[in-house]
Enzyme design. Sequence first.
Site, PDB file in Angstrom:
ATOM      1  N   HIS A   1       0.845  -1.197   0.000  1.00 21.57           N
ATOM      2  CA  HIS A   1       0.000   0.000   0.000  1.00 21.57           C
ATOM      3  C   HIS A   1       0.878   1.243   0.000  1.00 21.57           C
ATOM      4  CE1 HIS A   1       1.160  -0.435   4.235  1.00 21.57           C
ATOM      5  NE2 HIS A   1       0.966   0.873   4.347  1.00 21.57           N
TER       6      HIS A   1
ATOM      7  N   ASP B   1       0.831   5.169   1.893  1.00 21.53           N
ATOM      8  CA  ASP B   1       0.150   5.866   2.976  1.00 21.53           C
ATOM      9  C   ASP B   1      -0.563   7.084   2.379  1.00 21.53           C
ATOM     10  OD1 ASP B   1       1.221   3.968   4.655  1.00 21.53           O
ATOM     11  OD2 ASP B   1       2.874   5.238   5.344  1.00 21.53           O
TER      12      ASP B   1
ATOM     13  N   HIS C   1       4.752   0.086  -0.131  1.00 22.23           N
ATOM     14  CA  HIS C   1       5.493  -0.730   0.834  1.00 22.23           C
ATOM     15  C   HIS C   1       4.640  -1.845   1.418  1.00 22.23           C
ATOM     16  CE1 HIS C   1       3.710   2.718   2.954  1.00 22.23           C
ATOM     17  NE2 HIS C   1       3.663   1.982   4.059  1.00 22.23           N
TER      18      HIS C   1
ATOM     19  N   ARG D   1       6.745  -8.624  16.191  1.00 30.35           N
ATOM     20  CA  ARG D   1       7.229  -7.275  15.910  1.00 30.35           C
ATOM     21  C   ARG D   1       6.169  -6.218  16.186  1.00 30.35           C
ATOM     22  NH1 ARG D   1       7.163  -4.222  11.033  1.00 30.35           N
ATOM     23  NH2 ARG D   1       8.848  -2.698  10.876  1.00 30.35           N
TER      24      ARG D   1
END
Length: 344
Positions: free
Chosen positions: A225, A227, A283, A293
């Site tokens: 996607h 941002d 990304h 994480r």
Amino acid sequence: MSNLSEAYRDTPVHLHHIIPLDFHAVDSVPESHEWPHSDVLRPVIDEISIPLVDLKDPNAQKLIGHASEDWGIFQVTNHGVPLGVLMDVEFEARRLFSLPVKEKLKVLRSPEGATGYGAARISPFFSKFMWHEGFTIIGSSSVDHAKQLWPHDYESFTDVIDVYQKKMKELAHQILLLLLKSLEISEEDITSWAASTHDSNNGALQLNSYPCCPNPSRAIGLAPHTDSLLLTILSQTHDSSALQIFRDGVGWIAVAPVRDALVVNVGDLLHILSNGRFPSVYHQVIVSEKEHRISVAYFYGPRTDAQVAPLSRIEVPIYRSLSVKEFIGIKAKHLDKALSFVRI
Ligand SMILES: C=C1C[C@]23C[C@H]1CC[C@H]2[C@@]12CCC[C@@](C)(C(=O)O1)[C@H]2[C@@H]3C(=O)O
Ligand SMILES: O=C(O)CCC(=O)C(=O)O
Ligand SMILES: [Fe+2]
């Protein structure tokens, strides 16, 4: 309620796209979360690094200008946010995500809402679910949520979030000014953009959790996607390269964390403002078997009633002018195709 939350109200999301899997209750990847190998095991390049800029460097403006033009993403050091603050947020995020599902569902995002616990907003665009849970904070939304989760002990969460949001807002503003100055636009435009972002309360903070995954070669943490807002500042205090970016002509590149550095990436609105000079970087995030994480992303935007249009006086605009609210609506309906709907 902040306008940014309001901007999402017209595009409700179905509950099954909001409630994350109970990741601790499974010991294999269910079919609903099983992506084709070809989506997960893409060739990834580790040898190339995204630009790293010391914000105290006298040439910082030029360097981040170039990095934004060439890459749409870079890391910054000497950013003024103490490591302790980054660690505190990560600690609080872990405390939240390690709560039992029943507790987390108390603060579930509503179908018309933008804040609270849930799957990523982009989830409905993909046929498989992501190995991810998030918690979105806009303005002071976390106060009520933290009170629901920890009625007698919510302040450590809200205090840390408050400090973090203030630090991020300051830093995002500083970086935005440097980027605007590097675009050779008029002083007036810079001043008016500085005002439209600085007085506004339109940042969003996203706590991301990627639990340990029994089969990382079949799951995706966050699907590809861009941002949406002006810029995103990402903190990742762990050492694994889970974030990957797509670079035209090269392919997927792993972003190796640099100690004490923050990752900054261009969002769609800055892409429009810069008339396409700064690409909003595509990304994705992969998952791991051993590491749970956590990442924390701050999305910096203008007021939602602000008009966004290419600023350059030199080039012919390739995007039309539209309000932030209108863009958020287009993005919520069309995701990756959103920018093509704004192109002239
Ligand atoms: C202010 C924002 C920015 C949002 C929507 C809203 C709150 C949460 C953000 C994220 C966080 C996770 C990735 C993303 C793509 C998503 O699904 O939700 C982001 C999205 C965007 O940048 O579009
Ligand atoms: O977890 C990461 O490294 C990236 C998160 C991200 O892309 C987002 O929150 O938009
Ligand atoms: Fe992102």
